[in-house]
Structures are given as structure tokens and as C-alpha cells.
Design a protein around this motif. Structure first.
Motif, PDB file in Angstrom:
ATOM      1  N   ALA A  17       6.637   9.559  62.481  1.00  0.00           N
ATOM      2  CA  ALA A  17       5.529   9.755  63.408  1.00  0.00           C
ATOM      3  C   ALA A  17       4.717   8.471  63.534  1.00  0.00           C
ATOM      4  O   ALA A  17       4.728   7.607  62.662  1.00  0.00           O
ATOM      5  CB  ALA A  17       4.647  10.896  62.919  1.00  0.00           C
ATOM      6  N   GLN A  18       4.004   8.354  64.652  1.00  0.00           N
ATOM      7  CA  GLN A  18       3.136   7.203  64.877  1.00  0.00           C
ATOM      8  C   GLN A  18       1.844   7.712  65.497  1.00  0.00           C
ATOM      9  O   GLN A  18       1.842   8.623  66.325  1.00  0.00           O
ATOM     10  CB  GLN A  18       3.813   6.189  65.797  1.00  0.00           C
ATOM     11  CG  GLN A  18       3.043   4.891  65.922  1.00  0.00           C
ATOM     12  CD  GLN A  18       3.920   3.756  66.427  1.00  0.00           C
ATOM     13  OE1 GLN A  18       5.142   3.831  66.365  1.00  0.00           O
ATOM     14  NE2 GLN A  18       3.297   2.692  66.916  1.00  0.00           N
ATOM     15  N   CYS A  19       0.714   7.112  65.073  1.00  0.00           N
ATOM     16  CA  CYS A  19      -0.570   7.587  65.580  1.00  0.00           C
ATOM     17  C   CYS A  19      -1.602   6.465  65.496  1.00  0.00           C
ATOM     18  O   CYS A  19      -1.346   5.399  64.926  1.00  0.00           O
ATOM     19  CB  CYS A  19      -1.047   8.806  64.781  1.00  0.00           C
ATOM     20  SG  CYS A  19      -1.291   8.477  63.028  1.00  0.00           S
ATOM     21  N   ASP A  20      -2.773   6.724  66.057  1.00  0.00           N
ATOM     22  CA  ASP A  20      -3.865   5.748  65.975  1.00  0.00           C
ATOM     23  C   ASP A  20      -4.494   5.749  64.583  1.00  0.00           C
ATOM     24  O   ASP A  20      -4.827   4.696  64.050  1.00  0.00           O
ATOM     25  CB  ASP A  20      -4.939   6.067  67.023  1.00  0.00           C
ATOM     26  CG  ASP A  20      -4.446   5.863  68.440  1.00  0.00           C
ATOM     27  OD1 ASP A  20      -3.649   4.929  68.660  1.00  0.00           O
ATOM     28  OD2 ASP A  20      -4.837   6.649  69.328  1.00  0.00           O
ATOM     29  N   VAL A  21      -4.690   6.940  64.026  1.00  0.00           N
ATOM     30  CA  VAL A  21      -5.328   7.038  62.715  1.00  0.00           C
ATOM     31  C   VAL A  21      -4.710   8.186  61.929  1.00  0.00           C
ATOM     32  O   VAL A  21      -4.476   9.269  62.472  1.00  0.00           O
ATOM     33  CB  VAL A  21      -6.862   7.217  62.855  1.00  0.00           C
ATOM     34  CG1 VAL A  21      -7.219   8.461  63.654  1.00  0.00           C
ATOM     35  CG2 VAL A  21      -7.536   7.263  61.490  1.00  0.00           C
ATOM     36  N   VAL A  22      -4.412   7.926  60.671  1.00  0.00           N
ATOM     37  CA  VAL A  22      -3.952   8.986  59.778  1.00  0.00           C
ATOM     38  C   VAL A  22      -5.037   9.224  58.739  1.00  0.00           C
ATOM     39  O   VAL A  22      -5.610   8.279  58.189  1.00  0.00           O
ATOM     40  CB  VAL A  22      -2.598   8.636  59.112  1.00  0.00           C
ATOM     41  CG1 VAL A  22      -2.695   7.400  58.231  1.00  0.00           C
ATOM     42  CG2 VAL A  22      -2.090   9.811  58.284  1.00  0.00           C
ATOM     43  N   SER A  64     -11.456  14.049  68.933  1.00  0.00           N
ATOM     44  CA  SER A  64     -12.378  14.248  70.055  1.00  0.00           C
ATOM     45  C   SER A  64     -12.709  12.929  70.747  1.00  0.00           C
ATOM     46  O   SER A  64     -13.099  12.915  71.915  1.00  0.00           O
ATOM     47  CB  SER A  64     -13.667  14.927  69.582  1.00  0.00           C
ATOM     48  OG  SER A  64     -14.396  14.089  68.696  1.00  0.00           O
ATOM     49  N   ASP A  65     -12.536  11.795  70.023  1.00  0.00           N
ATOM     50  CA  ASP A  65     -12.742  10.484  70.630  1.00  0.00           C
ATOM     51  C   ASP A  65     -11.499   9.981  71.365  1.00  0.00           C
ATOM     52  O   ASP A  65     -11.481   8.856  71.871  1.00  0.00           O
ATOM     53  CB  ASP A  65     -13.117   9.459  69.557  1.00  0.00           C
ATOM     54  CG  ASP A  65     -14.588   9.527  69.180  1.00  0.00           C
ATOM     55  OD1 ASP A  65     -15.313  10.357  69.756  1.00  0.00           O
ATOM     56  OD2 ASP A  65     -15.011   8.758  68.295  1.00  0.00           O
ATOM     57  N   GLY A  66     -10.438  10.771  71.373  1.00  0.00           N
ATOM     58  CA  GLY A  66      -9.238  10.381  72.096  1.00  0.00           C
ATOM     59  C   GLY A  66      -8.220   9.620  71.274  1.00  0.00           C
ATOM     60  O   GLY A  66      -7.221   9.139  71.819  1.00  0.00           O
ATOM     61  N   LEU A  67      -8.443   9.501  69.958  1.00  0.00           N
ATOM     62  CA  LEU A  67      -7.464   8.846  69.096  1.00  0.00           C
ATOM     63  C   LEU A  67      -6.388   9.854  68.705  1.00  0.00           C
ATOM     64  O   LEU A  67      -6.700  10.998  68.360  1.00  0.00           O
ATOM     65  CB  LEU A  67      -8.138   8.316  67.822  1.00  0.00           C
ATOM     66  CG  LEU A  67      -9.263   7.286  68.010  1.00  0.00           C
ATOM     67  CD1 LEU A  67      -9.906   6.976  66.660  1.00  0.00           C
ATOM     68  CD2 LEU A  67      -8.728   6.022  68.651  1.00  0.00           C
ATOM     69  N   THR A  68      -5.131   9.444  68.745  1.00  0.00           N
ATOM     70  CA  THR A  68      -4.082  10.329  68.231  1.00  0.00           C
ATOM     71  C   THR A  68      -4.248  10.377  66.716  1.00  0.00           C
ATOM     72  O   THR A  68      -4.179   9.347  66.041  1.00  0.00           O
ATOM     73  CB  THR A  68      -2.685   9.815  68.604  1.00  0.00           C
ATOM     74  OG1 THR A  68      -2.537   8.467  68.177  1.00  0.00           O
ATOM     75  CG2 THR A  68      -2.458   9.906  70.100  1.00  0.00           C
ATOM     76  N   ALA A 118      -4.895   2.659  61.800  1.00  0.00           N
ATOM     77  CA  ALA A 118      -5.992   2.732  60.838  1.00  0.00           C
ATOM     78  C   ALA A 118      -5.769   3.942  59.942  1.00  0.00           C
ATOM     79  O   ALA A 118      -5.082   4.899  60.316  1.00  0.00           O
ATOM     80  CB  ALA A 118      -7.335   2.841  61.555  1.00  0.00           C
ATOM     81  N   VAL A 119      -6.365   3.881  58.762  1.00  0.00           N
ATOM     82  CA  VAL A 119      -6.206   4.953  57.772  1.00  0.00           C
ATOM     83  C   VAL A 119      -7.589   5.337  57.238  1.00  0.00           C
ATOM     84  O   VAL A 119      -8.408   4.454  56.962  1.00  0.00           O
ATOM     85  CB  VAL A 119      -5.313   4.506  56.595  1.00  0.00           C
ATOM     86  CG1 VAL A 119      -5.189   5.615  55.551  1.00  0.00           C
ATOM     87  CG2 VAL A 119      -3.930   4.099  57.103  1.00  0.00           C
ATOM     88  N   VAL A 120      -7.832   6.636  57.114  1.00  0.00           N
ATOM     89  CA  VAL A 120      -9.045   7.131  56.452  1.00  0.00           C
ATOM     90  C   VAL A 120      -8.617   7.851  55.182  1.00  0.00           C
ATOM     91  O   VAL A 120      -7.878   8.845  55.242  1.00  0.00           O
ATOM     92  CB  VAL A 120      -9.850   8.080  57.362  1.00  0.00           C
ATOM     93  CG1 VAL A 120     -11.059   8.640  56.601  1.00  0.00           C
ATOM     94  CG2 VAL A 120     -10.317   7.359  58.620  1.00  0.00           C
TER      95      VAL A 120
END
Length: 586
Positions: free
Chosen positions: A234-239, A256-260, A339-341
Motif C-alpha cells: 500500500a501507499q499513502c500520504d500518512v501512516v 478530513s484534510d484530504g490526505l490518504t 509521513a508517519v505519525v
């Protein structure tokens, strides 16, 4: 849920003593009608079946519907009977899980059927209807848990895999019942019935005839319909790693900000907050809210905005790759993200007492939920700890047990517990607070019977009768997999901001022209939020705030608009005015 009463052939609806069976108003039914279809029902028709996913939200316009557990089995039982104005389903309907019961038409009539996906959208648009349905679904879920509905776990109390499955079910708030092979005659009969050998246990029984022999957590998740990982690359903006309050807040705000956004957790959504019986100091809930309800609301919000939640998905490696990061799971799959949180939280410390390990999961617990409380009805219990978690657990358990001994190592309950909790604990007639007290030994063959406690000021020991022990003695961070990848403090918590820069190679930030952002770790674009972060405030509200803040900082990282940025016209670095780098407020 009370059993339906059918005296003299009459059909009587189950009374709504628990707030779990509200009735839709004529106006609400009228507003729902354009989004579904009216359908005639026939006596004996099955509207949905245990073990199958919910396809429709069903409201009863006329006639009655019976809710059954173990439908078609010799142990079939009636859970509820619904009439006009009531609606069917429980929490699984909203979260894409399988049904834990079966709905059968008792008296022919008419229903309104709205596709589940459309109903979820309508709930988001109508806060009054949404709150009514959510509260009812949550109430029904907890009633099912209390009644031991759902699947059955057959296993020995001494088995590590049995404990694993029970913990997974309890942490995910899944209706289930545990049958102990060591003392439950029904368990032996079921093993013979399904030709299961003792060495194949534990097993999970589902829908009366489905048998899973020692399933993994992921296999059980797939059975129930939990959103287990499916994509290999998988690929995303933030995990977001972790799905407690901080992780769920990051998932909600990111999506909600539109980031995958992909949010993953090794065991369950909710973290420690999900196991809290009542949170009374969370802003906006003056009468308090259970941790389970708060988390389920957050999960629905995350789904509403399009975040993808995956449980169970255990992370074991974080690897920089070009300008992004690869998060790898224990099954070999991975997610690539810009990016990662990190919001993996903490785990409770185990009590180091001789012989306690054999009783863990049987009568020694590290959480106090409806499931654990139902196992110690009318017996005295003990709670170890002096913080808010211990206080909340003591108050919750006092509603079920005959008495609660709160064992505190220190000499002042105010030292680590909020004042409002101290007041309630000290006033409660069923709670006995024992200061300067530590557990030294446990007694009991098959389950806990008593404790040996010691006064740590004088050394005197005495026995204390208790049928269960609940332990809340601090926590340690879930960061073993991060060692060597980024900077941690001496206790294993993730360093952020100025502390992260001091512990990392300063040249790492030169190319970006900025210092680490407030919640940024020693890796650019990797942020930490909630309890896992060094120096965090261990409160649900602060964890939620940090999760939201982390997404704000992800935007700054993506735009390279941190503390210092390069002037694209002249080249030298300059501070950027605050107004220039603030994304729109939400």
C-alpha cells in the motif's frame, strides 16, 4: 436484553430498560423513506443472519421481529423482540463487522430497508439521528458482551494462546464467551461434538458449526469482519501507527484534510482509553463517557472521512526510502508513506509477584471492562495502583463486586490521582483505600482466592480475600521496534522537537533549512503523539490534541514550511511569518 414473553400466544415487545432500544419518530422514518424501500415481510423470514455482514439498516413499520442467538441450534435463545418504530442491528452494522445475532420475523408486517452505506452517510448528516442510532448500537453491543453472546473460545486457562484470543476479543469489544477446558463440562462436550483434540485447542466456535483451531488474531479478525490488512504494497500520504486517542485523532484530521491516511494497530482500536470504564474530565462530556463509546465514535468519524483502519497489524520496522518511509509489518507486508505519525502508546506494567502469571487472564487483569466485571459479580476484588486508571477501575468495579480494596503503594491518594476521582473514591461505601500497601503473594488453585499484602512502612503482612485482582501500576512505551531507527529517551519514549535535535545528527536538518517541528522526531517527517512521546501529558484530551497537531505539522513538513525555509528568490534562509505558514483552520 430481556427474553421475549409469549404468554398465551401474545407477543410482547422487549421493554427498553437500558436505552438500547429507542423508537424512531414518525418524522425520522419519513426522512429515511426516500433513501430506502418499503418491503413486506412474512412470518419466519430471516432478515439478517449471525455471522453474515449487515447489508441494510432495517426499521420496523409494522409487525414484530425476534432477535435470536444461536439460531437453529439446540441452544437457541431469544435476545429481544422489536415492534413498530424500532430498528435492527448493533455496532457491527456501523463498522462493517459480521452480525452477532439473527433477526427473524415473528409477525408479518412491513419494514423500511436502507442500504448500510447510505445509512452511514445519513447518520453523518443528521446529528440527532446519528447520536440516537450510535448510542443504541453501542448499548446493544455491551448487552451482547454481558450476556456472553457471539462466538465461543474453548481453551485452557493455562494456555498462552487462550489468553491471547481472549485479550484480542475483549480489547476489540467483541461479544464472546470463554469456556475453560479445565473446569467447564460444556467445553468437553463441545470438543467431542466437533472432534477437536485437546492439542488443537484453543478453538473458536462461530455460528454453531464453524470451528477455527488455534487461529491467529488476524484469522479471528477476518472471521468477524474487522478491517485486517489486505494490501501487500500500500501507499499513502500518512501512516498512523497506533489507534488509541492520539492515533485516531491523527486519522480523523488527516483524512478530513484530504490526505490518504492508513491507521494500524497491533491489537485493537482504543488503546488504554478503550478499556476505561468512565472518563469524567474529558471536555464536552459533563456526565462522563466510557472509553469504549469515545473510541467507537472516533472510529466511525475516521471511516466517515475515508481513513483506512487495519487491525491487527503489528509493525516491526521503520525504514527511510528516498523522501518517504516504509513501514513493515510482521507478516512481511509494508506501507510506503510520505509521513508517519507514531501513536503506539504504552502498555501496562505487569505486577511482579510469585505465582501471578498462572492467574493472569483468569482472575488477574490489566484492564477493567464489562467483560472482566461480569466475571466477579458479588465477590470482593482488589485494585492495585494510585493513578486515575486505578481510581476509575475501582469506581466501575464497585458497581459489580461486593467490595473493592484499592491498594496504593504511596501514602497520599492525591499524589497521582485527579481530585475529582479522589473525592468519589473516598466517599464510596464499597471502596476501602489501603495506603502504604503492596501485594506480596497470591493464593488460589484454579483462580484467585486471596492476597497477601504488606504494609511497606512497618512490614506487617496480612491476608486479604479477593476473587480478582486488577493491576494499574504504570506503563512502558511500545517502542522496541524503533530502537536504532530514531532517538529515544532513557525510558524508551520517543524524543521530539528540540530534544530530538539534540540527540540526533544536526546535519540531518541542514538540507531542510529548519529545525525539527514541535512533535517531530529525529527523522524528518516522522512525528510522535500521545503517551509514546517523551514528556507528554498522560491524558486522553492531550493525546487527542497531539494527534490533531501532528497532522498540522505533517502539512508543514510536506510544504517545507517549518521554522526556517529557503527564500526561493534570494536563496538565504529567513524566518517565515506565522500567518504565511498556517493551513486553513478546521
Amino acid at each position: 436484553m430481556s427474553t421475549a414473553q409469549h404468554g398465551n400466544g401474545a407477543v410482547r415487545e422487549t421493554p427498553d430498560r437500558y436505552g438500547a432500544f429507542p423508537r424512531l419518530t414518525p418524522e425520522q422514518l419519513q426522512n429515511l423513506t426516500p433513501h430506502g424501500e418499503r418491503r413486506r415481510t412474512t412470518e419466519g423470514e430471516v432478515l439478517y443472519r449471525e455471522g453474515e455482514p449487515f447489508r441494510e439498516f432495517l426499521a420496523i413499520l409494522s409487525g414484530t421481529v425476534e432477535i435470536l442467538q444461536d439460531h437453529g441450534d439446540r441452544e437457541e435463545r431469544t435476545m429481544a423482540l422489536h415492534g413498530p418504530g424500532r430498528f435492527l442491528g448493533e455496532l457491527g452494522m456501523l463498522e462493517g463487522q459480521a452480525a452477532f445475532d439473527t433477526a427473524v420475523v415473528r409477525e408479518a408486517g412491513e419494514i423500511l430497508a436502507v442500504p448500510v452505506e447510505r445509512q452511514r452517510t445519513l447518520i453523518g448528516r443528521d446529528p440527532v439521528l446519528g447520536d440516537l442510532i450510535l448510542r443504541a448500537c453501542l448499548g446493544r453491543r455491551y448487552l451482547l458482551i454481558g450476556l456472553g453472546a457471539g462466538f465461543r473460545i474453548l481453551g485452557s486457562c493455562y494456555s498462552q494462546d487462550t489468553r491471547r484470543l481472549r485479550e484480542f476479543a475483549a480489547r476489540n469489544r467483541l461479544p464472546h464467551r470463554w469456556l475453560d477446558l479445565e473446569r467447564d463440562k460444556e467445553a468437553e462436550a463441545l470438543l467431542r461434538r466437533f472432534s477437536v483434540r485437546p492439542d488443537e485447542t484453543p478453538v473458536v466456535l462461530w455460528k454453531g458449526d464453524r470451528v477455527l483451531r488455534n487461529p491467529s488474531n488476524a484469522e479471528l479478525a477476518r472471521l468477524i469482519g474487522l478491517p485486517a490488512p489486505t494490501a501487500k504494497d500500500a501507499q499513502c500520504d500518512v501512516v498512523v501507527v497506533g489507534a488509541g486517542p492520539a492515533g485516531l485523532a491523527a486519522a480523523v484530521y488527516g483524512a478530513s484534510d484530504g490526505l490518504t491516511t492508513i491507521s494500524v494497530d497491533a491489537v485493537a482500536t482504543g488503546g488504554q482509553a478503550g478499556a476505561s470504564s468512565r472518563i469524567e474530565n474529558y471536555l464536552g462530556f459533563p456526565s462522563g463517557i466510557s472509553g469504549g463509546e469515545l473510541i467507537e465514535r472516533a472510529v466511525l468519524q475516521a471511516h466517515k472521512f475515508g481513513a483506512r483502519l487495519m487491525v491487527p497489524a503489528q509493525v516491526n520496522r521503520l525504514t527511510p526510502q528516498d523522501d518517504a518511509y516504509v513501514v513493515t509489518f510482521t507478516d512481511g507486508s509494508h506501507v510506503r508513506a510520505g509521513a508517519v505519525v507514531l501513536a503506539s502508546g504504552v502498555r501496562y506494567r505487569r505486577l511482579e509477584v510469585p505465582g501471578i502469571e498462572r492467574l493472569e487472564g483468569i482472575s488477574v487483569y490489566y484492564a477493567a471492562t464489562v467483560h472482566e466485571a461480569s466475571l466477579c459479580e458479588a465477590d470482593p476484588v482488589a485494585v492495585v495502583g494510585g493513578g486515575n486508571s486505578a481510581g476509575q477501575a475501582a469506581l466501575f468495579l464497585a458497581q459489580h463486586a461486593s467490595g473493592v480494596h484499592l491498594l496504593v503503594r504511596g501514602g497520599d491518594l492525591n499524589a497521582d490521582m485527579s481530585r475529582y476521582l479522589v473525592d468519589q473514591v473516598e466517599r464510596h461505601p464499597k471502596i476501602e483505600v489501603l495506603l502504604h500497601t503492596e501485594v506480596r503473594d497470591v493464593s488460589g488453585k484454579d483462580k484467585l482466592e486471596s492476597l497477601s499484602v504488606e504494609d511497606n512502612t512497618g512490614g506487617e503482612r496480612r491476608p486479604l480475600r479477593a476473587a480478582a485482582l486488577f493491576v494499574f501500576i504504570g506503563a512502558r512505551p511500545r517502542t522496541e521496534w524503533l530502537r536504532g531507527a530514531l532517538a529515544l529517551d532513557e525510558k524508551g519514549f520517543v524524543l521530539t522537537g528540540a530534544d530530538a535535535r539534540a540527540a540526533a545528527d544536526a546535519t540531518r536538518w541542514d538540507a531542510l533549512g529548519r529545525a525539527p517541528l514541535l512533535l517531530e522526531t529525529s527523522l524528518p517527517g516522522v512525528f510522535a503523539a500521545g503517551d509514546v512521546r517523551s514528556g507528554s501529558v498522560k491524558r486522553v484530551a492531550s493525546a487527542t490534541g497531539e494527534g490533531a497537531m501532528a497532522i498540522r505539522l505533517v502539512h508543514e513538513h510536506r510544504e517545507n514550511a517549518g521554522n526556517l525555509v529557503r527564500d526561493r528568490t534570494t536563496g538565504p534562509e529567513r524566518p517565515q511569518p506565522e500567518a504565511d505558514r498556517s493551513p486553513p483552520r478546521r
